[in-house]
Every structure is written in C-alpha cells, then in structure tokens.
Design a protein around this motif. Structure first.
Motif, mmCIF file in Angstrom:
data_model
loop_
_atom_site.group_PDB
_atom_site.id
_atom_site.type_symbol
_atom_site.label_atom_id
_atom_site.label_comp_id
_atom_site.label_asym_id
_atom_site.label_seq_id
_atom_site.Cartn_x
_atom_site.Cartn_y
_atom_site.Cartn_z
ATOM 1 N N ALA A 117 7.146 -16.810 -105.610
ATOM 2 C CA ALA A 117 8.216 -17.587 -104.355
ATOM 3 C C ALA A 117 8.088 -18.179 -104.488
ATOM 4 C CB ALA A 117 9.777 -17.229 -105.686
ATOM 5 N N ALA A 118 6.420 -18.516 -103.960
ATOM 6 C CA ALA A 118 5.731 -18.750 -102.696
ATOM 7 C C ALA A 118 6.237 -19.810 -102.130
ATOM 8 C CB ALA A 118 3.962 -18.934 -102.880
ATOM 9 N N THR A 119 7.060 -20.720 -102.307
ATOM 10 C CA THR A 119 7.954 -22.208 -102.221
ATOM 11 C C THR A 119 9.005 -21.925 -102.230
ATOM 12 O OG1 THR A 119 7.105 -23.287 -104.240
ATOM 13 C CG2 THR A 119 5.479 -23.716 -102.259
ATOM 14 N N LEU A 121 11.624 -12.592 -104.644
ATOM 15 C CA LEU A 121 11.595 -14.510 -104.007
ATOM 16 C C LEU A 121 10.314 -14.088 -103.795
ATOM 17 C CD1 LEU A 121 15.166 -14.752 -104.146
ATOM 18 C CD2 LEU A 121 13.759 -15.499 -106.182
ATOM 19 N N GLY A 122 9.759 -13.188 -103.369
ATOM 20 C CA GLY A 122 8.664 -13.546 -102.073
ATOM 21 C C GLY A 122 8.590 -13.951 -100.390
ATOM 22 N N LEU A 123 9.980 -13.326 -100.059
ATOM 23 C CA LEU A 123 10.705 -13.209 -98.867
ATOM 24 C C LEU A 123 10.838 -11.541 -98.610
ATOM 25 C CD1 LEU A 123 13.234 -16.397 -99.319
ATOM 26 C CD2 LEU A 123 11.104 -16.286 -98.304
ATOM 27 N N THR A 153 17.284 -25.081 -100.561
ATOM 28 C CA THR A 153 17.902 -23.868 -101.555
ATOM 29 C C THR A 153 19.403 -24.014 -101.644
ATOM 30 O OG1 THR A 153 15.902 -22.871 -101.831
ATOM 31 C CG2 THR A 153 17.952 -21.774 -103.481
ATOM 32 N N ALA A 154 19.848 -24.213 -102.886
ATOM 33 C CA ALA A 154 20.813 -24.340 -103.290
ATOM 34 C C ALA A 154 22.185 -23.130 -103.789
ATOM 35 C CB ALA A 154 21.564 -25.495 -104.529
ATOM 36 N N LEU A 155 22.910 -22.384 -102.975
ATOM 37 C CA LEU A 155 23.373 -21.207 -102.646
ATOM 38 C C LEU A 155 24.431 -21.125 -103.645
ATOM 39 C CD1 LEU A 155 22.321 -19.430 -99.228
ATOM 40 C CD2 LEU A 155 21.076 -19.602 -101.599
ATOM 41 N N ILE A 156 25.546 -20.663 -104.189
ATOM 42 C CA ILE A 156 26.024 -19.827 -105.249
ATOM 43 C C ILE A 156 26.452 -18.993 -105.102
ATOM 44 C CG2 ILE A 156 27.264 -20.834 -106.756
ATOM 45 C CD1 ILE A 156 24.555 -23.088 -106.159
ATOM 46 N N TRP A 157 27.750 -19.099 -104.774
ATOM 47 C CA TRP A 157 27.854 -17.477 -104.714
ATOM 48 C C TRP A 157 29.120 -17.046 -104.713
ATOM 49 C CZ3 TRP A 157 28.059 -14.448 -99.094
ATOM 50 C CH2 TRP A 157 28.459 -13.186 -99.498
#
Length: 352
Positions: free
Chosen positions: A5-7, A149-151, A40-44
């Motif tokens: 998930a580099a992008t 995720l690549g982070l 990025t849309a974050l849903i928690w």
C-alpha cells in the motif's frame, strides 16, 4: 518489491471498542494515518463510553457499539455501516465479542494480530497479520497495525481534544499552581486495586508536604464505596471529585495535576496522554507492557515479586502479557515504596 500500500487507500475501518486505556493507545495510530494519508476516510467502531473520550477527534467518523444492548448493539452497527465496503479493516481487538462484530464489516484486507496474540477465533476473521513480536508495550503493538499498509508509526502523539468548558471546570477546582497529587484509586480489574488505608497513608504524606490532594473516580457504586473507604482512613480530607466529573473534565484535571497515583487503569493512560507524570502501582500487571507509555520511572514495579510468589517463577519466564490477578497481589506494594517514588518526584520538582 513495492509496499502493498505504497499509495494511500481510500477507506479504512478501525475496530477497537474498549477499554479506555487501550482506546487512548489507538489515538497515536490515528494521528499517524492522518499525517501520512490525510485524504483517507477513517471510520472507527468504538464503545459507547470510549466514544465520550475520542468521539470529537476531527477527521474521523465514529460508529458506536453499545455492548450493553446485546444483539441490538450489533444490529445498530450493521445499520450504521450501511453495507459499505472498505479497502482495509484494522481489527485491533481479539475478544470474542469484537471478533463477532468484525464479521459485520466488509473489507478486502482484514488485518489482525499475529498468532501468538490471537484468541477466541480471531484468525477466522482476518486475512493478514501484524508482525509477530514479543516484549512490546500495548501502544506499540497497536501502532504496528499500520505496517501491513506500508506505513510506520515513528511518532507518538495524542492531542486529545479538551473543550474549553472542561478546562474551566478543572481550573475552578484546581486553581493556581499548588503542587497537586491526583489519586484515581480504582481499576475495573478489582484485584489490581491497592488497599484503601494505604492510599490514605500516601495521601496524608503528600498533604503534610504541602501538596493539594484530589480524589477522583467514576460514578459507579463501587468507586464511591472505595473512595469512602479511603476517606475513612485519611487525617486530612482531600478534594473529593468521585463521580463529579465527565471524561473530558477528567482529562483537564489530569493536565493540571503534577502527579497521578493510580493502579493499572484507564486514568493511568489518560494522564500519560495529557503529559502528566504517573506514580503507577504494578504488581498484577507488567508496567513494561501496560504501564504509562512515555515514562515509567515513577512507577512501583512488583511484578517480578508477584510472579515468584504466585507463579513460582521469575517474570522473565512468564508469557508476555500474563496478568497475575490474585487476591492479595497488590499487598506486595508497601506504603514506603510509594512514598519513596513520591519523594523522588518531589525532589526533582525542587520541593524542599
């Protein structure tokens, strides 16, 4: 080979419903995601009580899971999800209730714990795992969920929102710059709680040294009863705020305190998140795994003694994360142990 998930991905669902301390540990992960992938849309999906702590974090959509409603709580989450499909799910809780809840979430990538930290069928609900590591603090383990995720979480930042009204509440009750010891005596795990008379002795010592002493706790009958037991032993009555503050007001009170005396509990981690020193009481749990993340030098650590007393082996031979919640385990922490740490902290402040 490039990162999977580099992008940035478009939609990401976070699943961590409880408890307060663990939910606070997820906040640095949210900050990492927002820093690197602001679009990025974050849903928690979060618990009802825990939502009161983090529900005003900007840039995050929250879906409340009310476990007290049983199956209706699951149905409410299902309706709120509305059939949405996410690019990835970070499934950060292994309890059976959370594993079942994750089944309602449609996601192509389902990232969960490594095998050693999985239980209750967790592996059936995921298709990727975080790196298998031992010896991690809980916050670092949660932070590692961004790695598939690549982070990489390289900075730990909370910035929990505190409304101005909550800060005014704290300033009203704790005015000026008097050195302040805030005592939050109760953990939800009752075997982690110290004896009331020992709390009282530590509080009287601080009061005799000219410190302002504040007693805090939630609105439950147990916490009121426990607080009353402490008050029955003190010589100098502290400011009693048990059941009188909200979670946001507690954050503001913690921020104004100089030192917080508490067992392994949610307020321990909230104090740390607010940048306040913690005199943590550890015998039932390992402070290196679940103590205040930023600084543990003021904690009393009797975890190894507890391992030898109740498990017949040193802590180094126990599985990482083992709880030693036995009757009397907290009696391994003497009043003098706490006073020594208090005096060390007071000396650093420059108290005479």
């Amino acid at each position: 080979m490039s990162s999977p998930a580099a992008t940035p991905i478009e939609t990401l669902c976070l699943l961590r419903t409880s408890a307060l301390g663990d939910v606070s540990h997820v906040v640095p992960l949210v900050r990492t995601l927002q820093q690197h992938w602001p679009q990025t849309a974050l849903i928690w999906i979060v618990g009802k009580l825990e939502h009161k702590l983090v529900g005003d974090i900007p840039g995050v959509e929250f879906i409340i899971f009310d476990k007290g409603k049983g199956w209706q709580g699951y149905a409410a989450v299902r309706r709120a999800l509305g059939g949405r499909r996410f690019d990835a799910l970070l499934h950060m809780q292994v309890a059976l209730r959370s594993n079942l809840l994750s089944g309602l979430i449609r996601a192509r990538r389902r990232i969960g714990y490594d095998r050693a930290r999985s239980r209750d069928g967790h592996g059936l609900f995921i298709n990727q795992r975080i790196p298998a590591r031992s010896g991690e603090h809980v916050l670092d383990a949660l932070g590692s969920f961004v790695e598939p995720l690549g982070l990489k979480q390289t900075e730990v930042r909370w910035d929990l929102p505190v409304p101005e009204a909550a800060r005014e509440f704290a300033e009203q009750h704790l005015p000026g710059t008097v050195p302040t010891l805030l005592v939050s005596p109760c953990s939800s795990h009752r075997l982690r709680n110290w004896q009331p008379q020992r709390y009282a002795a530590a509080m009287d010592h601080a009061a005799a040294r000219g410190w302002r002493v504040v007693l805090c706790g939630g609105p439950s009958a147990y916490e009121r009863e426990f607080g009353d037991a402490i008050l029955g032993h003190v010589r100098e009555r502290p400011l009693d705020l048990i059941g009188k503050d909200t979670l946001k007001q507690l954050l503001a009170l913690l921020a104004r305190a100089d030192l917080v005396l508490t067992p392994d509990s949610g307020p321990m981690h909230l104090a740390n998140a607010m940048g306040t020193a913690v005199l943590g009481l550890h015998a039932a749990s390992n402070p290196h795994r679940s103590g205040p993340y930023s600084e543990r030098r003021w904690c009393v650590d009797r975890y190894d003694a507890a391992a030898r007393r109740f498990r017949g082996k040193p802590a180094s031979e126990l599985r990482w994360g083992t709880k030693i919640e036995h009757e009397g385990v907290m009696d391994l922490i003497a009043v003098d142990d706490v006073l020594e740490r208090f005096e060390a902290f007071a000396s650093l402040r420059g108290d005479a």
